[in-house]
Scaffold this active site. Structure first.
Site, PDB file in Angstrom:
ATOM      1  N   ARG A 549       0.837  -1.218   0.000  1.00 64.00           N
ATOM      2  CA  ARG A 549       0.000   0.000   0.000  1.00 64.00           C
ATOM      3  C   ARG A 549       0.862   1.254   0.000  1.00 64.00           C
ATOM      4  NH1 ARG A 549      -4.397   0.352   4.366  1.00 64.00           N
ATOM      5  NH2 ARG A 549      -2.621   0.124   5.778  1.00 64.00           N
ATOM      6  N   SER A 610       8.335  -4.940   6.040  1.00 57.91           N
ATOM      7  CA  SER A 610       8.067  -6.007   7.022  1.00 57.91           C
ATOM      8  C   SER A 610       8.973  -7.206   6.852  1.00 57.91           C
ATOM      9  CB  SER A 610       6.610  -6.408   6.896  1.00 57.91           C
ATOM     10  OG  SER A 610       5.812  -5.255   6.864  1.00 57.91           O
ATOM     11  N   ASP A 664       6.614  -3.693  10.265  1.00 57.52           N
ATOM     12  CA  ASP A 664       5.150  -3.571  10.395  1.00 57.52           C
ATOM     13  C   ASP A 664       4.697  -3.756  11.833  1.00 57.52           C
ATOM     14  OD1 ASP A 664       4.208  -6.823   8.965  1.00 57.52           O
ATOM     15  OD2 ASP A 664       5.796  -6.235  10.360  1.00 57.52           O
TER      16      ASP A 664
HETATM   17  C1  0WK Z   1      -1.505  -4.852   7.683  1.00 55.23           C
HETATM   18  C2  0WK Z   1      -0.335  -3.910   7.944  1.00 55.23           C
HETATM   19  C3  0WK Z   1       0.895  -4.415   7.261  1.00 55.23           C
HETATM   20  C4  0WK Z   1       1.167  -5.835   7.706  1.00 55.23           C
HETATM   21  C5  0WK Z   1      -0.030  -6.671   7.429  1.00 55.23           C
HETATM   22  C6  0WK Z   1       0.184  -8.046   7.924  1.00 55.23           C
HETATM   23  O1  0WK Z   1      -0.644  -2.631   7.468  1.00 55.23           O
HETATM   24  O2  0WK Z   1       1.980  -3.621   7.539  1.00 55.23           O
HETATM   25  O3  0WK Z   1       2.305  -6.321   7.051  1.00 55.23           O
HETATM   26  O4  0WK Z   1      -1.163  -6.141   8.088  1.00 55.23           O
HETATM   27  O5  0WK Z   1      -0.927  -8.801   7.633  1.00 55.23           O
HETATM   28  P1  0WK Z   1      -1.109  -9.603   6.297  1.00 55.23           P
HETATM   29  O6  0WK Z   1      -1.482  -8.653   5.269  1.00 55.23           O
HETATM   30  O7  0WK Z   1       0.185 -10.292   6.034  1.00 55.23           O
HETATM   31  O8  0WK Z   1      -2.172 -10.577   6.599  1.00 55.23           O
HETATM   32  C1  BGC Z   2       9.043 -10.777   8.840  1.00 54.80           C
HETATM   33  C2  BGC Z   2       8.804  -9.706   9.863  1.00 54.80           C
HETATM   34  C3  BGC Z   2       7.378  -9.217   9.756  1.00 54.80           C
HETATM   35  C4  BGC Z   2       6.436 -10.372   9.817  1.00 54.80           C
HETATM   36  C5  BGC Z   2       5.001  -9.952   9.711  1.00 54.80           C
HETATM   37  C6  BGC Z   2       8.001 -11.842   8.933  1.00 54.80           C
HETATM   38  O1  BGC Z   2       8.171 -12.758   7.917  1.00 54.80           O
HETATM   39  O2  BGC Z   2      10.309 -11.342   9.028  1.00 54.80           O
HETATM   40  O3  BGC Z   2       9.680  -8.654   9.675  1.00 54.80           O
HETATM   41  O4  BGC Z   2       7.141  -8.353  10.820  1.00 54.80           O
HETATM   42  O5  BGC Z   2       6.712 -11.291   8.798  1.00 54.80           O
HETATM   43  O6  BGC Z   2       4.722  -9.371   8.516  1.00 54.80           O
END
Ligand code: 0WK
Ligand code: BGC
Ligand code: BGC
Length: 924
Positions: A549, A610, A664
């Protein structure tokens, strides 16, 4: 009862005397006899009324709308999984209740090949009356001793044989081997059994009697055994009818019509328990004074009224009462009423069968009557036979009426007018009274003309059917064991979680001290959470989750405003070159700026990146290793901010001021910290998983200063990569790790996060499929494909609001050929995998909050954890399981979990805002 009606046992004026009472032969005997027998005639109109009323009661009961006294019970029999026809092996069947005062034990061998049959071996044991009416324990001990005696002579050879318990009484079944007796019927009235699980009682009795070679795997109603015993070659039987001492029927109902069940596909067997029909006066119009007398003297007055009109236990008694009545009115036996005629149970089914047998000549009838202590005259034979005929004819026609009601129900349930089906029949009334069978067929044709019914007498009273159900149960029980075995390593107990918590604490301490540890404990250079004085417009990037994003974050007195745009990161970019990746990122930024009319503006930018980065400053982060499916080349070991700036540099006319790079978890903590100042922990459970928290600077080696705090990015995804995580790693985890682009890395993450849970489940399903537990052991191509079982399916399948049917829909969309049992198994697998993930995540959070509490030397700590991530947010139980685990492992910490609404982009902007404010103050 008035003098004209039947009299109670014994004689007028009281006590029973051996001397028969005699009364003069009335003049109008024929008319009196006609009147008496006419009472047993039920008109077609009455039969149709009963048919309609019974069908109404059945449909009411299916909807779960039972009146105070349920007319019929409609009890699901947990036989949904129809036999494969491949069932084979030796089975022992215990039959209790089908044939009155006897129990039968059978040894049934199923060959598994159609058409080849081995004759069952069986033995009948008479049950002493005091056992039928005594303590329940005595009855079950008696049954266990009979089983032991029966097996003595058979080739058991130290095997444990599956036993099917054919228990022919109304029971609430909650499983194939769990059944609670509702009420006794048919001459049984043992204490301490009603309301109990009869399988448990039998198992306890087998134990008490030292019978170890039997394992009770299924309890079945005799009607179900009769239906299931139907030779598949003769067409599937969908109705089982029993008329023996008692009567009842079962049939295959559409599962969606059974309110008590959470299932709408397929069919399930329902035991109608029509014996209790009429207990709510529906039968008033056909009940005779003889029926009331019989009911009053029965073991269960007012109950099983319909059964008492049909069941073999009662036919003889009804005939006796009528004969006694006629004798007392001088119409029979010379007007003498011998004591035999006044004592209950004198006439049994076999007597009625013999007496009404048209081929039985007068002599035979006289012999039978004399054997009963009666002194009949030849003139009595015709009348006695008419009485028997009247009673059994009514029974047959009423039984047919009930069966026609069941057929009517099948027409409704299948939405079919014309039905063609087979009815398996069992029981001595049908076997012994040929007239009963023909009347049954005739009356069914009269009342259900659109149904063409084939009656298939069961050859062995349902013993084979019970063995088939037992075989299916044994198969399901074996599957249950295999499933338990497969899922056992996923079931973590408190002790194991305490160890994980301690191991994480140790790894945290080592990481903070800069010693070798699987937890990198990376300083983030974020020293404070926002204090609300931040102001300004900021650009933010959010890379590393499900979506990339670009955000415009406006921080003002009134709060934070966010405008954002989601951009895709194609796999070939995520796994291409670093240059490609960062150029793609800048393309998105430029696109966003254009859309937002920001082109040419150089706003301070916060970069949520992240992935594990060793930060040398707020705007310097060396990528240590890629995770979560990213693997762009020439990035690891590089300063990510530099890579971004270089990409910006490669793009003409773009000015961007990269101020901060945050993880993140940090972004999430900051974003939630803006709402709740106690937020000092950031947690992500999404594609990946990780946590950060505010650590005392004095505990952070390698960062100057020992006052105040700094946010530490734990990178707990890698916890255990050094092999020091004691959680058992299953072969499924190993398969997922082997197939990942970073085998041997991110061990903790691969047990917890969204990128992997679906794959773990897929591997378990493949394993269970190979064991024959799932999908009937048929290979399923679709399941071989990687990532086909999305982690979001776990969230959907485990949702309480999702009935099993929707679970099936999800799985069928995957092209999996499943049964309802399969859907249950898949749900259980998902639950085990997500529960382990949530518990491990909870153990991690408990380690962190306990660390903070101890850091601050507090007895109690109140702290907020800012959380984000699709898995945590969408899974129906994940968050509560995490909270439960934290409560159990860190009881002195009051932990609030605050879900981040705007993601960590806002957090990155706030970090940037703080940095700008501090830089501003430094410049002033
Ligand atoms: C939303 C956050 C972002 C993070 C994500 C993790 O804005 O920084 O990496 O959540 O959740 P995912 O999208 O991997 O399920
Ligand atoms: C990364 C982290 C991150 C996490 C959640 C992991 O794979 O090593 O830096 O915070 O994923 O997104
Ligand atoms: C019981 C039924 C049984 C029927 C035939 C009735 O008394 O309630 O469960 O199927 O008898 O044996």
């Amino acid at each position: 009862m008035d003098s004209s009606g039947p009299v109670g046992p014994g004689c007028r004026g009281g006590a029973l005397s051996a001397r028969p009472e005699c009364s003069p032969h009335p003049s109008d005997s024929t008319q009196l006899v006609q009147e008496c027998l006419k009472q047993f005639e039920v008109t077609e109109a009455q039969l149709r009324q009963i048919q309609a009323s019974l069908l109404g009661s059945m449909e009411q009961a299916l909807l779960g709308q039972n009146g105070p006294a349920p007319a019929v019970r409609m009890l699901p029999a947990y036989v949904g999984s129809t036999p494969h026809g491949t069932e084979q092996g030796d089975f022992v069947v215990l039959e209790l209740g089908a044939t009155g005062a006897s129990l039968r034990v059978l040894w049934v061998t199923l060959t598994g090949t159609e058409g080849s049959r081995v004759e069952p071996r069986s033995r009948e044991f008479v049950i002493p009356p005091d056992v039928m009416l005594g303590p329940g324990q005595q009855l079950f001990d008696f049954a266990a001793r009979c089983l032991a005696e029966f097996l003595e002579a058979l080739p058991v050879h130290s095997r444990t044989l599956p036993l099917g318990f054919n228990f022919s009484f109304p029971c609430h079944q909650t499983g194939l081997d769990q059944s609670t007796l509702i009420s006794w019927t048919k001459g049984f009235k043992c204490s301490d059994v009603e309301g109990q699980d009869v399988v448990r009682l039998l198992r306890e009795a087998l134990k008490r009697q030292g019978v170890t070679s039997l394992s009770v795997v299924a309890v079945v109603n005799d009607t179900v055994g009769t239906m299931m015993g139907c030779d598949p070659g003769l067409g599937p039987c969908e109705v089982g009818l029993v008329v023996d001492t008692g009567t009842n029927a079962c049939y295959m109902e559409e599962a969606r019509h059974v309110a008590a069940l959470d299932e709408d596909r397929g069919r399930v067997c329902v035991s109608v328990e029509w014996g209790s029909f009429g207990d709510d006066r529906a039968l008033g119009l056909v009940l005779t004074p003889f029926d009331h007398a019989l009911d009053l003297e029965s073991l269960n007055p007012g109950a099983q009224r319909f059964e008492k009109l049909i069941g073999g236990l009662y036919l003889g008694e009804l005939v006796r009462l009528v004969l006694a009545h006629l004798a007392q009115h001088g119409l029979l036996f010379g007007g003498c009423t011998p004591p035999a005629l006044l004592s209950r149970g004198t006439l049994g089914l076999e007597h009625v069968a013999e007496l009404q047998d048209p081929s039985a000549g007068t002599a035979r009838v006289l012999t039978v009557l004399q054997s009963l202590g009666l002194s009949p005259g030849a003139s009595d034979v015709g009348l006695v036979q008419s009485v028997c005929m009247a009673v059994s004819t009514r029974a047959a026609r009423l039984c047919a009426t009930a069966l026609a009601a069941v057929l009517g129900r099948l027409q409704h349930s299948r939405e079919q007018q014309a039905l063609q089906l087979s009815v398996a029949t069992g029981g001595r009334v049908l076997a012994r009274l040929p007239r009963f069978r023909s009347l049954l067929q005739e009356t069914v044709m009269l009342l259900a003309p659109e149904c063409s019914v084939t009656f298939i007498p069961s050859e062995d009273g349902g013993g084979r059917g019970v063995a088939v159900v037992t075989a299916v149960a044994a198969r399901l029980a074996a599957h249950r064991c295999l499933l338990e075995e497969t899922l056992a390593p996923f079931r973590l107990d408190q002790e194991q979680l305490v160890v994980v918590q301690a191991q994480m604490r140790e790894a945290m301490a080592q990481g903070l001290r800069g010693e070798a540890s699987s937890l990198r404990m990376l300083p983030t250079y974020v020293r404070a959470t926002p204090d609300g004085s931040e102001r300004g417009d900021f650009l933010a990037l959010d890379l590393g989750g499900t979506h990339f994003r670009v955000l415009l974050v406006r921080v003002a007195a009134g709060g934070v405003q966010i405008t954002s745009q989601v951009y895709a990161i194609p796999e070939q970019v995520a796994q291409g070159t670093g240059r490609q990746l960062f150029d793609h990122i800048v393309d998105c930024i430029v696109d966003f700026q254009q859309r937002q009319g920001l082109s040419g503006q150089s706003l301070p930018l916060g970069f949520t990146f992240s992935f594990p980065c060793r930060q040398l400053g707020l705007d310097q982060g060396i990528l240590l290793t890629w995770t979560k499916g990213f693997n762009a080349s020439d990035c690891e070991g590089q300063d990510v901010v530099t890579l971004l700036r270089e990409a910006i540099g490669r793009r003409q006319a773009v000015e961007l001021n990269v101020v901060a790079i945050v993880n993140d978890t940090v972004g999430t903590m900051m974003s939630c910290g803006y709402e709740d100042h106690r937020c000092e922990v950031g947690l992500i459970v999404g594609t990946g998983t990780n946590a950060c928290y505010m650590e005392e600077l004095q505990n952070v080696a390698g960062v100057p200063g020992d006052s105040g705090r700094m946010c530490i990015n734990m990178e707990w995804g890698a916890f255990g990569d050094d092999g020091r995580l004691s959680v058992p790693s299953t072969c499924f985890d190993a398969s997922v790790d082997r197939a990942s682009i970073n085998p041997g890395k991110q061990r903790f993450e691969k047990l917890i996060s969204g990128m992997y849970l679906g794959e773990i489940v897929r591997h378990i399903l493949l394993h269970l499929n190979s064991l024959g537990v799932l999908f009937r052991g048929q290979q399923t191509q679709r399941l071989q494909s990687r990532d086909i079982f999305k982690t979001k399916f776990l969230s959907e399948i485990e949702s309480d609001s999702l009935a099993l049917r929707q679970v099936r829909a999800i799985l069928e969309d995957l092209g999996l050929p499943l049964t309802s049992d399969d859907a249950l198994v898949v749900r259980e697998v998902c639950q085990a995998v997500s529960r382990r993930a949530a518990q491990l995540c909870g153990a991690g959070v408990a380690a962190v909050v306990e660390k903070i509490r101890e850091n601050r030397g507090l007895e109690e700590l109140a702290v907020t954890v800012g959380v984000d991530g699709t898995l945590y947010k969408l899974h129906p139980h994940f968050s509560s399981l995490v909270a439960d685990t934290v409560r159990a492992l860190a009881p002195r910490c009051a932990v609030t979990f605050l879900q981040s609404e705007d993601g960590s982009g806002k957090g990155a902007a706030l970090v940037t805002a703080v940095a700008c404010r501090l830089a501003q103050m430094a410049r002033v």
